[in-house]
Design an enzyme around this catalytic site. Structure first.
Site, mmCIF file in Angstrom:
data_model
loop_
_atom_site.group_PDB
_atom_site.id
_atom_site.type_symbol
_atom_site.label_atom_id
_atom_site.label_comp_id
_atom_site.label_asym_id
_atom_site.label_seq_id
_atom_site.Cartn_x
_atom_site.Cartn_y
_atom_site.Cartn_z
ATOM 1 N N LYS A 176 0.845 -1.200 -0.003
ATOM 2 C CA LYS A 176 -0.114 -0.049 -0.019
ATOM 3 C C LYS A 176 0.873 1.282 -0.079
ATOM 4 O O LYS A 176 1.978 1.320 0.711
ATOM 5 C CB LYS A 176 -1.034 0.068 1.213
ATOM 6 N N CYS A 213 -7.829 -1.721 7.619
ATOM 7 C CA CYS A 213 -8.803 -2.736 8.140
ATOM 8 C C CYS A 213 -9.742 -3.058 6.882
ATOM 9 O O CYS A 213 -10.086 -4.342 6.729
ATOM 10 C CB CYS A 213 -9.498 -2.322 9.439
#
Length: 267
Positions: A176, A213
């Site tokens: 990411k 998450c």
């Protein structure tokens, strides 16, 4: 009746503010058409301003929750989040070994507000036990740096760290890029067969609580429903981007996402 698809067992910590952790995971899996079950690893006291308390769940209770789900409902994918300490990592590794469901491992280390959610001595346990069991590993730049010892400050750094994580045993790595400077955010999905990049504008917002998450759970929901890896990640990426864009503006700190945006549509 055909076998149920879309069952996701989520093994992670609870966020009382609802923006991250188990709460974000349940919302995400549900909104994307899956079925969410849980094994809670810790209860945290937190809101958008930060974490003020962490209360670990006993190891035998964590395992019992997971066994209860797997023995009855079953799982088509497992998503792991906050594990907290070495004992929990070891317990979760045993759980993963007891099922053939692919694992999406989000190596949570630090909350958005800066609180440590993984003990320093547990990083090696994540490296040696969780990475080799990951069907998909989803580290941000600081997590990848902690796991590999490599700097992650550019797109090329993301690729180098991703390659190192593949060598540690992960079958796929989604590197990411939210912490990497630039006007655009680039995430790189890496496997032994090559890479796929996901690129979009960097949103100027403080409402980023629970993005990691949410992304990992969205990936798990797609995989649990039988989507190919790249398709599952693409769906997850689009879902999170829109959830950030439509954030409800709650709290005075790092605000939560609009997990329910598919109910109201794009605005």
């Amino acid at each position: 009746m055909s076998e149920t698809k879309g069952r996701v067992l989520i093994i992670a910590g609870s966020d009382s503010g609802g923006g991250a952790g188990i709460q974000a995971d349940i919302k995400t899996v549900t909104m994307l058409g899956g079925y969410a079950a849980t094994a809670i690893t810790a209860v945290t006291v937190q809101n958008t301003l930060g974490v003020s308390g962490v209360h670990p769940i006993p190891l035998e209770v964590i395992e019992a929750q997971a066994r209860a789900v797997l023995d009855d409902i079953g799982a088509d994918a497992i998503k792991t989040g906050m594990l907290g300490d070495t004992g929990t990592v070891e317990t979760v590794a045993r759980i993963l070994d007891s099922t053939s469901a692919p694992a999406v491992v989000d190596p949570v280390m630090v909350a958005k507000g800066g609180a440590n959610l993984l003990a320093a001595q547990a990083v090696e346990a994540v490296r040696s036990l969780m990475i080799p069991r990951a069907g998909l590993l989803t580290p941000n730049a600081p997590e990848a740096q902690a796991l590999t010892g490599l700097p992650v400050e550019t797109l090329d750094d993301q690729r180098r760290a991703g390659e190192a994580l593949l060598k540690l045993g992960a079958r796929a790595v989604l590197m990411k890029g939210g912490h990497v400077p630039g006007d655009t955010v680039v995430d790189v999905l890496m496997t032994a067969d090559g890479e796929t990049t996901f690129e979009g504008e960097r949103l100027d917002t403080r409402h980023t609580h629970g993005t990691g998450c949410t992304l990992a759970s969205a990936c798990a929901a797609g995989l649990a429903q039988g989507a190919p890896l790249a398709e599952a990640v693409a769906q997850a990426w689009a879902y999170v981007h829109e959830a950030m864009r439509q954030a409800p503006g709650l709290g005075a700190g790092h605000g939560p996402l609009a997990h329910n945006w598919p109910l109201v549509g794009r605005r």
